[in-house]
Design a protein around this motif. Structure first.
Motif, PDB file in Angstrom:
ATOM      1  N   THR A  20       0.153  15.242   2.151  1.00  0.00           N
ATOM      2  CA  THR A  20      -1.061  15.091   1.357  1.00  0.00           C
ATOM      3  C   THR A  20      -2.304  14.883   2.207  1.00  0.00           C
ATOM      4  OG1 THR A  20      -0.883  12.691   1.121  1.00  0.00           O
ATOM      5  CG2 THR A  20       0.266  14.042  -0.502  1.00  0.00           C
ATOM      6  N   GLY A  21      -2.114  14.552   3.490  1.00  0.00           N
ATOM      7  CA  GLY A  21      -3.278  14.397   4.365  1.00  0.00           C
ATOM      8  C   GLY A  21      -3.926  13.031   4.286  1.00  0.00           C
ATOM      9  N   SER A  22      -4.125  12.493   3.099  1.00  0.00           N
ATOM     10  CA  SER A  22      -4.718  11.171   2.938  1.00  0.00           C
ATOM     11  C   SER A  22      -3.935  10.421   1.880  1.00  0.00           C
ATOM     12  CB  SER A  22      -6.181  11.266   2.519  1.00  0.00           C
ATOM     13  OG  SER A  22      -6.660  10.005   2.111  1.00  0.00           O
ATOM     14  N   ALA A  23      -3.726   9.135   2.127  1.00  0.00           N
ATOM     15  CA  ALA A  23      -3.005   8.327   1.154  1.00  0.00           C
ATOM     16  C   ALA A  23      -3.933   7.577   0.220  1.00  0.00           C
ATOM     17  CB  ALA A  23      -2.096   7.325   1.892  1.00  0.00           C
ATOM     18  N   GLU A  24      -5.237   7.657   0.452  1.00  0.00           N
ATOM     19  CA  GLU A  24      -6.151   6.760  -0.247  1.00  0.00           C
ATOM     20  C   GLU A  24      -6.206   6.988  -1.751  1.00  0.00           C
ATOM     21  OE1 GLU A  24      -9.974   5.207   1.419  1.00  0.00           O
ATOM     22  OE2 GLU A  24     -10.834   6.463  -0.168  1.00  0.00           O
ATOM     23  N   ASP A  25      -6.446   8.231  -2.191  1.00  0.00           N
ATOM     24  CA  ASP A  25      -6.553   8.474  -3.629  1.00  0.00           C
ATOM     25  C   ASP A  25      -5.283   8.064  -4.358  1.00  0.00           C
ATOM     26  OD1 ASP A  25      -9.046   9.597  -3.120  1.00  0.00           O
ATOM     27  OD2 ASP A  25      -8.746  11.166  -4.616  1.00  0.00           O
ATOM     28  N   ALA A  26      -4.144   8.438  -3.799  1.00  0.00           N
ATOM     29  CA  ALA A  26      -2.881   8.101  -4.441  1.00  0.00           C
ATOM     30  C   ALA A  26      -2.682   6.601  -4.507  1.00  0.00           C
ATOM     31  CB  ALA A  26      -1.717   8.752  -3.691  1.00  0.00           C
ATOM     32  N   ALA A  27      -3.033   5.883  -3.426  1.00  0.00           N
ATOM     33  CA  ALA A  27      -2.884   4.423  -3.426  1.00  0.00           C
ATOM     34  C   ALA A  27      -3.787   3.779  -4.469  1.00  0.00           C
ATOM     35  CB  ALA A  27      -3.187   3.864  -2.039  1.00  0.00           C
ATOM     36  N   LEU A  28      -4.990   4.299  -4.631  1.00  0.00           N
ATOM     37  CA  LEU A  28      -5.896   3.763  -5.646  1.00  0.00           C
ATOM     38  C   LEU A  28      -5.335   3.981  -7.046  1.00  0.00           C
ATOM     39  CD1 LEU A  28      -9.282   5.014  -4.111  1.00  0.00           C
ATOM     40  CD2 LEU A  28      -8.445   2.647  -4.160  1.00  0.00           C
ATOM     41  N   ILE A  29      -4.794   5.171  -7.294  1.00  0.00           N
ATOM     42  CA  ILE A  29      -4.204   5.462  -8.611  1.00  0.00           C
ATOM     43  C   ILE A  29      -2.954   4.618  -8.827  1.00  0.00           C
ATOM     44  CG2 ILE A  29      -3.084   7.268  -9.983  1.00  0.00           C
ATOM     45  CD1 ILE A  29      -5.003   9.261  -8.583  1.00  0.00           C
ATOM     46  N   GLY A  30      -2.135   4.464  -7.779  1.00  0.00           N
ATOM     47  CA  GLY A  30      -0.958   3.623  -7.906  1.00  0.00           C
ATOM     48  C   GLY A  30      -1.298   2.172  -8.166  1.00  0.00           C
ATOM     49  N   ALA A  31      -2.354   1.671  -7.536  1.00  0.00           N
ATOM     50  CA  ALA A  31      -2.789   0.291  -7.776  1.00  0.00           C
ATOM     51  C   ALA A  31      -3.283   0.132  -9.208  1.00  0.00           C
ATOM     52  CB  ALA A  31      -3.887  -0.091  -6.783  1.00  0.00           C
ATOM     53  N   ALA A  32      -3.974   1.143  -9.721  1.00  0.00           N
ATOM     54  CA  ALA A  32      -4.445   1.086 -11.103  1.00  0.00           C
ATOM     55  C   ALA A  32      -3.264   1.067 -12.072  1.00  0.00           C
ATOM     56  CB  ALA A  32      -5.353   2.283 -11.404  1.00  0.00           C
ATOM     57  N   ARG A  33      -2.256   1.849 -11.766  1.00  0.00           N
ATOM     58  CA  ARG A  33      -1.065   1.885 -12.631  1.00  0.00           C
ATOM     59  C   ARG A  33      -0.370   0.516 -12.635  1.00  0.00           C
ATOM     60  NH1 ARG A  33       4.455   3.432 -11.810  1.00  0.00           N
ATOM     61  NH2 ARG A  33       5.413   4.126 -13.762  1.00  0.00           N
ATOM     62  N   ALA A  34      -0.291  -0.123 -11.471  1.00  0.00           N
ATOM     63  CA  ALA A  34       0.319  -1.449 -11.390  1.00  0.00           C
ATOM     64  C   ALA A  34      -0.461  -2.463 -12.219  1.00  0.00           C
ATOM     65  CB  ALA A  34       0.407  -1.894  -9.932  1.00  0.00           C
ATOM     66  N   ASP A  84       0.807  -1.223   0.000  1.00  0.00           N
ATOM     67  CA  ASP A  84       0.000   0.000   0.000  1.00  0.00           C
ATOM     68  C   ASP A  84       0.840   1.273   0.000  1.00  0.00           C
ATOM     69  OD1 ASP A  84       0.860  -0.492   2.609  1.00  0.00           O
ATOM     70  OD2 ASP A  84      -1.028   0.091   3.543  1.00  0.00           O
ATOM     71  N   ALA A  85       1.979   1.282   0.707  1.00  0.00           N
ATOM     72  CA  ALA A  85       2.832   2.469   0.704  1.00  0.00           C
ATOM     73  C   ALA A  85       3.469   2.669  -0.669  1.00  0.00           C
ATOM     74  CB  ALA A  85       3.911   2.353   1.780  1.00  0.00           C
ATOM     75  N   GLN A  86       3.825   1.580  -1.328  1.00  0.00           N
ATOM     76  CA  GLN A  86       4.371   1.692  -2.676  1.00  0.00           C
ATOM     77  C   GLN A  86       3.313   2.187  -3.650  1.00  0.00           C
ATOM     78  OE1 GLN A  86       6.142  -2.098  -3.671  1.00  0.00           O
ATOM     79  NE2 GLN A  86       7.794  -1.870  -2.183  1.00  0.00           N
ATOM     80  N   ALA A  87       2.077   1.727  -3.473  1.00  0.00           N
ATOM     81  CA  ALA A  87       0.985   2.214  -4.320  1.00  0.00           C
ATOM     82  C   ALA A  87       0.767   3.704  -4.100  1.00  0.00           C
ATOM     83  CB  ALA A  87      -0.295   1.438  -4.014  1.00  0.00           C
ATOM     84  N   PHE A  88       0.836   4.139  -2.849  1.00  0.00           N
ATOM     85  CA  PHE A  88       0.681   5.552  -2.514  1.00  0.00           C
ATOM     86  C   PHE A  88       1.719   6.410  -3.224  1.00  0.00           C
ATOM     87  CE2 PHE A  88       2.629   8.646   0.548  1.00  0.00           C
ATOM     88  CZ  PHE A  88       1.708   9.686   0.376  1.00  0.00           C
ATOM     89  N   LEU A  89       2.981   6.022  -3.122  1.00  0.00           N
ATOM     90  CA  LEU A  89       4.033   6.828  -3.746  1.00  0.00           C
ATOM     91  C   LEU A  89       3.938   6.783  -5.260  1.00  0.00           C
ATOM     92  CD1 LEU A  89       6.509   8.614  -3.550  1.00  0.00           C
ATOM     93  CD2 LEU A  89       7.920   6.540  -3.353  1.00  0.00           C
ATOM     94  N   ALA A  90       3.627   5.610  -5.819  1.00  0.00           N
ATOM     95  CA  ALA A  90       3.488   5.508  -7.274  1.00  0.00           C
ATOM     96  C   ALA A  90       2.367   6.411  -7.772  1.00  0.00           C
ATOM     97  CB  ALA A  90       3.227   4.055  -7.674  1.00  0.00           C
ATOM     98  N   GLY A  91       1.274   6.472  -7.014  1.00  0.00           N
ATOM     99  CA  GLY A  91       0.172   7.346  -7.397  1.00  0.00           C
ATOM    100  C   GLY A  91       0.540   8.809  -7.305  1.00  0.00           C
ATOM    101  N   GLU A  92       1.273   9.184  -6.260  1.00  0.00           N
ATOM    102  CA  GLU A  92       1.695  10.576  -6.119  1.00  0.00           C
ATOM    103  C   GLU A  92       2.710  10.955  -7.201  1.00  0.00           C
ATOM    104  OE1 GLU A  92       0.340  12.748  -4.445  1.00  0.00           O
ATOM    105  OE2 GLU A  92      -0.579  11.869  -2.663  1.00  0.00           O
TER     106      GLU A  92
END
Length: 327
Positions: free
Chosen positions: A309-323, A111-119
């Motif tokens: 960013t305050g919340s990691a959720e949106d970024a993690a969702l976008i990072g998961a989609a990219r993966a 999840d942390a990797q998904a967060f950073l990938a999304g950001e």
């Protein structure tokens, strides 16, 4: 549209992501009982995602915390205070037929990797060649990214890219920087971290000191790694980042003591906290300022910048989609 799941310690979010637009277009969020039975947890995940209009044959991206065998889709939670009942469960197989039809229809990632990938793809780390992401919640999640790829080894990178596997003074980092550590240090069994934050905002010295000490330790441990990694951006998300006015200064001080001195902190992106947004600075290129608790992100380039960013959720969702899209 790419279907994704983000599984947190107390919730699951199912969503559809428009990856070219870098935005979440539909989501459902449900609570999870981290101490529940395996069948109940899997069932709650399935029910959360059941209402999504998923395109036929779509590949899912699933962001989930560790310990987890991401290649095999097997949960390895043990000694982390959550999802213990899932230990050894093949989550990919458990959801087979309900969410995806073939084993190849799902990609699991941290999840942390998904967060950073999304950001990096559509948010605060966009435009930075080397960036680090930290999520502050029940523990410390972390990820290191260079040229769009997650790195799990190399200069400055902790084992598996996980700061929680590092030690401070001969003890695990999370003995000092985690929900349980902060509660133990504060010493009020009736208080949660949110209560401590509220008391700190009200000026209580003990609450301020406990939060500041934890963030200073984190900064001291992280600073030298950012220097060695050559990071130009540190993106901070998670529930504790929502109290950035309380923890930001101490974290910056710890980073500076560790040799990584930020040039500016979230420049031009202050959130007044009244539901309005500043309009005197540009938004992120993909417009990723929507979602729970997110702070608008500017596009200015900096040598060293800290961006909450305050919340990691949106970024993690976008990072998961990219993966899922690149698997």
């Amino acid at each position: 549209m790419i279907p994704v799941l983000e599984i947190g310690g107390t919730h699951v979010t199912a969503a559809l992501v428009d990856l070219p637009g870098g935005r979440v277009v539909q989501r459902t969020r449900k609570p999870l009982d981290p101490h529940g039975a395996a069948g109940d947890i899997v069932g709650d995940v399935r029910r959360c995602a059941a209402g999504l209009p998923v395109p036929a044959g779509a590949r899912w991206g699933v962001a989930v915390p560790g310990p987890f065998d991401y290649a095999k889709g097997v949960a390895l939670f043990a000694g982390v205070g959550k999802f213990e009942a899932l230990y050894g469960v093949d989550v990919g197989a458990a959801l087979l037929g309900g969410l995806w039809q073939r084993r190849g229809d799902v990609v699991f990632l941290n999840d942390a990797q998904a967060f950073l990938a999304g950001e990096w793809f559509a948010g605060a780390a966009r435009g930075h060649v080397r960036a680090v992401g930290i999520t502050l919640g029940t523990g410390v999640g972390s990820a290191f990214l260079a040229e769009g790829l997650i790195r799990e080894d190399g200069p400055g990178v902790p084992p598996e890219g996980r700061m929680d596997l590092t030690e401070v003074g001969g003890r695990p980092l999370e003995d000092t920087v985690s929900r349980r550590a902060i509660l133990a240090r504060y010493g009020d069994p009736a208080a949660d971290v949110r209560d401590i934050a509220e008391r700190a905002k009200a000026g209580e010295e003990r609450a301020c000191r406990v939060l500041a000490d934890a963030m200073t330790v984190l900064g001291n441990a992280l600073g030298p790694r950012l220097v060695d990694f050559g990071a130009t951006a540190l993106v901070v998300g998670g529930s504790m980042a929502r109290s950035w006015d309380l923890v930001g200064s101490a974290l910056r001080g710890g980073l500076a003591s560790g040799g990584w001195v930020p040039d500016e902190v979230n420049p031009g992106n202050a959130d007044p906290g009244d539901g309005s947004r500043r309009t005197d600075t540009p938004r992120s290129p993909a417009g990723t300022t929507t979602g729970p608790g997110r702070v608008p992100v500017g596009t200015a380039r900096h040598t060293r910048a800290v961006k909450p960013t305050g919340s990691a959720e949106d970024a993690a969702l976008i990072g998961a989609a990219r993966a899922a899209a690149t698997a």
